[in-house]
Motif scaffolding. Structure first.
Motif, PDB file in Angstrom:
ATOM      1  N   ARG A 170      -1.318   0.022 -15.082  1.00  0.00           N
ATOM      2  CA  ARG A 170      -0.029   0.739 -15.121  1.00  0.00           C
ATOM      3  C   ARG A 170      -0.294   2.207 -15.409  1.00  0.00           C
ATOM      4  O   ARG A 170      -1.185   2.540 -16.187  1.00  0.00           O
ATOM      5  N   SER A 210       4.615   6.856 -12.916  1.00  0.00           N
ATOM      6  CA  SER A 210       5.006   6.540 -11.549  1.00  0.00           C
ATOM      7  C   SER A 210       4.389   7.523 -10.551  1.00  0.00           C
ATOM      8  O   SER A 210       4.521   8.731 -10.689  1.00  0.00           O
ATOM      9  N   LYS A 213       7.530   4.967  -5.493  1.00  0.00           N
ATOM     10  CA  LYS A 213       8.252   3.707  -5.669  1.00  0.00           C
ATOM     11  C   LYS A 213       8.074   2.773  -4.477  1.00  0.00           C
ATOM     12  O   LYS A 213       8.577   1.664  -4.462  1.00  0.00           O
ATOM     13  N   PRO A 272       2.927   0.096  -5.067  1.00  0.00           N
ATOM     14  CA  PRO A 272       3.323  -0.004  -6.474  1.00  0.00           C
ATOM     15  C   PRO A 272       4.053  -1.331  -6.675  1.00  0.00           C
ATOM     16  O   PRO A 272       4.960  -1.663  -5.925  1.00  0.00           O
ATOM     17  N   GLN A 310       4.838  -1.492 -11.893  1.00  0.00           N
ATOM     18  CA  GLN A 310       4.092  -0.224 -11.777  1.00  0.00           C
ATOM     19  C   GLN A 310       2.585  -0.375 -11.980  1.00  0.00           C
ATOM     20  O   GLN A 310       1.916   0.566 -12.415  1.00  0.00           O
TER      21      GLN A 310
END
Ligand SMILES: Cc1cc2nc3c(=O)[nH]c(=O)nc-3n(C[C@H](O)[C@H](O)[C@H](O)COP(=O)(O)OP(=O)(O)OC[C@H]3O[C@@H](n4cnc5c(N)ncnc54)[C@H](O)[C@@H]3O)c2cc1C
Length: 398
Positions: free
Chosen positions: A233, A236, A239, A273, A277
């Protein structure tokens, strides 16, 4: 030894076999799925979870994918279990002006076929993906592409199929297929006894060739190995799914202008992703027999390629790696078909890198064929006997 019977026996509890079981049981058929290991223990748990039209040959291939996307959206409403379904669209990024020209051609052909594609320029890329390398000239988008967790989806289908009465048997390898004197299906022999049936569906992915040999068929499906890296992880990076345009060329066997070390293993960036995430990073394409062990050299090269597109990935810790075997056919389309010379025997396999994308449409079409009702897409291009009619590889034009 036990003996039981069923209207339909599905060999293989991967995403394809489970989708068939779901639709067939929903239509009221009495179905047994026979899986030699764990449900989804084959390629369906060694993959990404993309439900894509962006990488399909414009025409039948992409129309079939669109239908599957619609059906997966229905599953998200009706299966009753969460499988991390999202539909944010996906993008392909180009590395050179030459690829941009090929991408424009791809977009024109997809739009003519009615698909929601559009070109992206450098500004579009930078505004959505600040972490992408700055020199990339642009790319293209398919707005309907979606993504799932393939293992959760397989188990959601299994639960729903059970609710409609399907019997799912794992740790039960099929060892023989029983035919009568007229070569019609009579049953299957398993490690736990005989199952009497008039209908067998070979949904054994890369092992479907072996199942075919049990009835004297030479099914043209070969394992095409692929590797994935799972990164930790991180903040971001984006997306939705990003692939490099060269992925299409690796998939369809076109010529790319990358270093031979990448070309040797068919390495092209695939960046996904997940809902939580983590990042799934691929991918490679090799004909290496049934050996599904991870090759560290390939992992290293995939990482190098990913960092070329997303330099920030250099800092992201790697959690684990895996490899799987895609069931490849010579013309890039699956076989979803009866086998005329063995009444009652069907093949639903050969989805190569598209089995998650095409599971829904495959299950629906197969259940319609079993019921003898009109199919939701034309099935002639998926016939088993097409390889006898048109030997040789289909060329995809860029
Ligand atoms: C690296 C990688 C990434 C991928 N990414 C994507 C993606 O993003 N999107 C996509 O659409 N597709 C993707 N794919 C392709 C996809 O994973 C496959 O097309 C799909 O999983 C094939 O499903 P299947 O049910 O046909 O085969 P499998 O999942 O392999 O199922 C076949 C089952 O048959 C069982 N079996 C074999 N022999 C017997 C026997 N004798 N008796 C009983 N059971 C038997 C096996 O144990 C196995 O569980 C990817 C593949 C790889 C390798």
């Amino acid at each position: 030894m036990n003996a039981e019977s069923a209207e339909v026996v599905v060999i293989g509890g991967g995403i394809i076999g489970l989708s068939i079981a779901y639709y067939a049981a929903k239509q009221g058929m009495d179905v047994i799925v026979v899986e030699r290991g764990e449900l989804a223990g084959g390629t369906s748990s060694k993959c990404d979870g993309n439900i894509l039209a962006i990488d399909k040959d414009p025409g039948f291939d992409s129309q079939m994918s669109l239908k599957s996307q619609e059906l997966v959206a229905e599953w998200a409403r009706e299966l009753g279990e969460e499988f991390e379904y999202r539909a944010p669209g996906s993008i392909l990024v180009c590395e050179t002006e030459e690829e941009m020209l090929a991408a424009e051609n791809w977009v024109i052909r997809q739009r003519e076929a009615g698909l929601p594609f559009r070109m992206l320029d450098q500004k579009d890329l930078r505004s959505e993906w600040p972490a992408l390398a700055e020199d990339l000239p642009g790319g293209l988008e398919c707005a309907t592409d979606s993504t799932v967790n393939p293992v959760l989806l397989a188990y959601s289908l299994a639960s729903a199929a059970r609710r409609y009465g399907a019997r799912l048997r794992n740790h039960m390898p099929v060892t023989a297929i029983l035919l009568d004197a007229k070569r019609r299906i009579r049953g299957v022999e398993t490690a736990a006894g005989t199952i009497h049936t008039r209908t067998v569906i070979n949904a054994a992915g890369v092992w479907s060739k072996h199942i075919g040999q049990m009835v004297g068929l030479d099914i043209p499906i070969e394992p095409r190995k692929g590797h994935i890296l799972v990164a930790s992880r991180w903040e971001s990076i984006g997306k939705r799914k990003v692939m490099e345009f060269g992925y299409l060329m690796s998939k369809f066997g076109g010529k790319r202008s990358v270093e031979p070390k990448f070309e040797q293993y068919g390495i092209a960036l695939v960046f996904e992703p997940t809902a939580s995430q983590n990042f799934l990073i691929g991918s490679s394409r090799q004909f290496a027999g049934m050996d599904a062990r991870v090759d560290q050299e390939v992992i290293q090269l995939i990482a190098e390629r990913a960092i070329r597109f997303f330099p920030v990935l250099k800092q992201v810790p790697l959690l684990r790696t895996y490899a799987g075997l895609r069931p490849w056919t010579p013309d890039h389309l699956p076989i979803v078909s009866a086998v005329d010379e063995i009444p009652g025997f069907y093949v639903a396999a050969g989805h190569e890198g598209d089995g998650i994308s095409l599971a829904a449409v495959t299950g629906k079409v197969m259940s319609e064929m079993l019921k003898g009702v009109p199919t939701c897409i034309p099935v002639d291009p998926l016939r088993y006997d097409r390889f006898r009619r048109e030997a040789g590889r289909q060329e995809v034009v860029f």
